[in-house]
Scaffold this motif. Structure first.
Motif, PDB file in Angstrom:
ATOM      1  N   ASP A 177       4.930   4.432  45.919  1.00 61.09           N
ATOM      2  CA  ASP A 177       4.078   3.442  46.563  1.00 61.09           C
ATOM      3  C   ASP A 177       4.918   2.726  47.614  1.00 61.09           C
ATOM      4  O   ASP A 177       5.916   2.086  47.276  1.00 61.09           O
ATOM      5  N   ASN A 178       4.545   2.834  48.884  1.00 60.70           N
ATOM      6  CA  ASN A 178       5.399   2.270  49.938  1.00 60.70           C
ATOM      7  C   ASN A 178       5.252   0.765  50.094  1.00 60.70           C
ATOM      8  O   ASN A 178       5.902   0.164  50.956  1.00 60.70           O
ATOM      9  N   GLN A 179       4.421   0.123  49.288  1.00 57.15           N
ATOM     10  CA  GLN A 179       4.333  -1.343  49.295  1.00 57.15           C
ATOM     11  C   GLN A 179       5.095  -1.964  48.138  1.00 57.15           C
ATOM     12  O   GLN A 179       5.694  -3.028  48.287  1.00 57.15           O
ATOM     13  N   THR A 180       5.074  -1.307  46.994  1.00 56.88           N
ATOM     14  CA  THR A 180       5.699  -1.877  45.796  1.00 56.88           C
ATOM     15  C   THR A 180       6.928  -1.096  45.331  1.00 56.88           C
ATOM     16  O   THR A 180       7.740  -1.627  44.577  1.00 56.88           O
ATOM     17  N   GLY A 181       7.042   0.167  45.743  1.00 59.60           N
ATOM     18  CA  GLY A 181       8.132   1.003  45.271  1.00 59.60           C
ATOM     19  C   GLY A 181       7.869   1.624  43.913  1.00 59.60           C
ATOM     20  O   GLY A 181       8.738   2.302  43.355  1.00 59.60           O
ATOM     21  N   ASP A 182       6.664   1.414  43.336  1.00 60.17           N
ATOM     22  CA  ASP A 182       6.324   2.022  42.052  1.00 60.17           C
ATOM     23  C   ASP A 182       6.458   3.541  42.147  1.00 60.17           C
ATOM     24  O   ASP A 182       6.120   4.151  43.168  1.00 60.17           O
ATOM     25  N   LEU A 183       6.934   4.151  41.075  1.00 61.88           N
ATOM     26  CA  LEU A 183       7.156   5.596  41.051  1.00 61.88           C
ATOM     27  C   LEU A 183       6.164   6.253  40.104  1.00 61.88           C
ATOM     28  O   LEU A 183       6.130   5.956  38.916  1.00 61.88           O
ATOM     29  N   LYS A 184       5.340   7.167  40.639  1.00 59.38           N
ATOM     30  CA  LYS A 184       4.407   7.938  39.823  1.00 59.38           C
ATOM     31  C   LYS A 184       4.992   9.329  39.603  1.00 59.38           C
ATOM     32  O   LYS A 184       5.405   9.996  40.541  1.00 59.38           O
ATOM     33  N   ILE A 185       5.026   9.750  38.346  1.00 59.46           N
ATOM     34  CA  ILE A 185       5.522  11.073  37.982  1.00 59.46           C
ATOM     35  C   ILE A 185       4.351  11.860  37.416  1.00 59.46           C
ATOM     36  O   ILE A 185       3.746  11.458  36.419  1.00 59.46           O
ATOM     37  N   ARG A 186       4.011  12.970  38.052  1.00 60.21           N
ATOM     38  CA  ARG A 186       2.873  13.775  37.633  1.00 60.21           C
ATOM     39  C   ARG A 186       3.314  14.906  36.697  1.00 60.21           C
ATOM     40  O   ARG A 186       4.447  15.342  36.728  1.00 60.21           O
ATOM     41  N   ASP A 187       2.364  15.372  35.911  1.00 62.59           N
ATOM     42  CA  ASP A 187       2.561  16.564  35.079  1.00 62.59           C
ATOM     43  C   ASP A 187       3.858  16.462  34.260  1.00 62.59           C
ATOM     44  O   ASP A 187       4.760  17.289  34.377  1.00 62.59           O
ATOM     45  N   ILE A 188       3.928  15.445  33.419  1.00 65.45           N
ATOM     46  CA  ILE A 188       5.127  15.185  32.629  1.00 65.45           C
ATOM     47  C   ILE A 188       5.460  16.357  31.704  1.00 65.45           C
ATOM     48  O   ILE A 188       4.572  16.934  31.081  1.00 65.45           O
ATOM     49  N   ARG A 189       6.742  16.698  31.649  1.00 64.45           N
ATOM     50  CA  ARG A 189       7.249  17.712  30.718  1.00 64.45           C
ATOM     51  C   ARG A 189       8.350  17.104  29.855  1.00 64.45           C
ATOM     52  O   ARG A 189       8.915  16.065  30.196  1.00 64.45           O
ATOM     53  N   THR A 190       8.668  17.754  28.738  1.00 65.73           N
ATOM     54  CA  THR A 190       9.687  17.218  27.853  1.00 65.73           C
ATOM     55  C   THR A 190      11.034  17.098  28.555  1.00 65.73           C
ATOM     56  O   THR A 190      11.834  16.218  28.238  1.00 65.73           O
TER      57      THR A 190
END
Length: 243
Positions: free
Chosen positions: A92-105
């Motif tokens: 997110d270029n406003q908050t810097g939050d990081l989204k990680i898709r398709d989580i694996r072990t």
């Protein structure tokens, strides 16, 4: 840093650790645990409302920088993802939050956020071999389909949002007394077709038509938490049964 592994179980867990070093020299620790179903997505939050000028934010995993926000004149956002994170990270270029898709072990471990302070987050995966990131569902026209939230029972602090192609079509916020479907959006194609399960928050679509085919996403967070989980469904309407 505190981390533990439960032997004899298919689920290994670590405590999510947020360590904030402030200018005054006072150090505070906040500990959370984050569990994510394999194949789902999760958003790790910075708690920054708006990135300030000259801020540099780095997300680090296993001592390697995997994502950077450099708020220079161009507000540049750069994802320096290792091979294992290719096409899985979104900033997110406003908050810097990081989204990680398709989580694996293999994505389990310690995530560190560096914004002139250190906030460490440990992401734990819960194995669910039936999940593959995006659930594909085919529905015969005029039938109904249930998109499961994955919750056994809605809690008071839960905040749930259902989206269709990035448009909100339903929201649940028990603390605010919100339990609503929005069937007039997207050209009104969902009118009289959206229903919510009062106990689980699952979304029910009745009288399925071809124009409701597409991607649906549920975002689940808690008012006391710093992360959001995501599930994605790809719904396809097929011709009516001839039987």
């Amino acid at each position: 840093m505190r981390c533990s592994t439960h032997s004899g179980s298919s689920v290994s867990s670590c405590q999510l650790i947020m360590k904030n070093l402030v200018v005054s020299g006072i150090e505070t620790d906040v500990v959370e645990s984050v569990s994510v179903i394999v194949g789902d997505s999760v958003t790790l939050q910075t708690d920054v409302t708006q990135i300030q000028s000259n801020d540099v934010i780095e997300w680090i995993f296993e001592e390697c920088v995997i994502a950077t926000v450099n708020s220079d004149s161009s507000n540049r956002v750069q994802v320096n993802a290792a091979e294992k994170f290719r096409d899985k990270l979104q900033l997110d270029n406003q908050t810097g939050d990081l989204k990680i898709r398709d989580i694996r072990t293999a994505d389990s471990g310690l995530y560190e956020l560096d914004i002139n302070r250190f906030i460490k987050k440990d992401l734990q995966c819960v194995i669910d071999l039936a999940s593959d990131g995006v659930t594909v569902m085919s529905v015969i026209e005029r039938d109904s389909v249930i998109l499961p939230s994955g919750l056994t029972k809605i809690q008071r602090e839960d905040q749930i949002t259902w989206k269709f192609k990035d448009t909100i079509i339903a929201e649940i916020n028990p603390a605010a007394g919100l339990f609503s479907t929005y069937d007039n959006v997207v050209d009104g194609r969902f009118r009289y077709r959206l229903h919510l399960n009062n106990h689980t928050g699952s979304l029910i679509i009745t009288n399925v038509k071809p124009n409701i085919s597409g991607l649906y996403e549920i975002n689940i967070s808690k008012s006391s938490s710093r992360y959001t989980t995501h599930k994605t469904f790809n719904v396809t309407s097929i011709g009516e049964s001839t039987q």
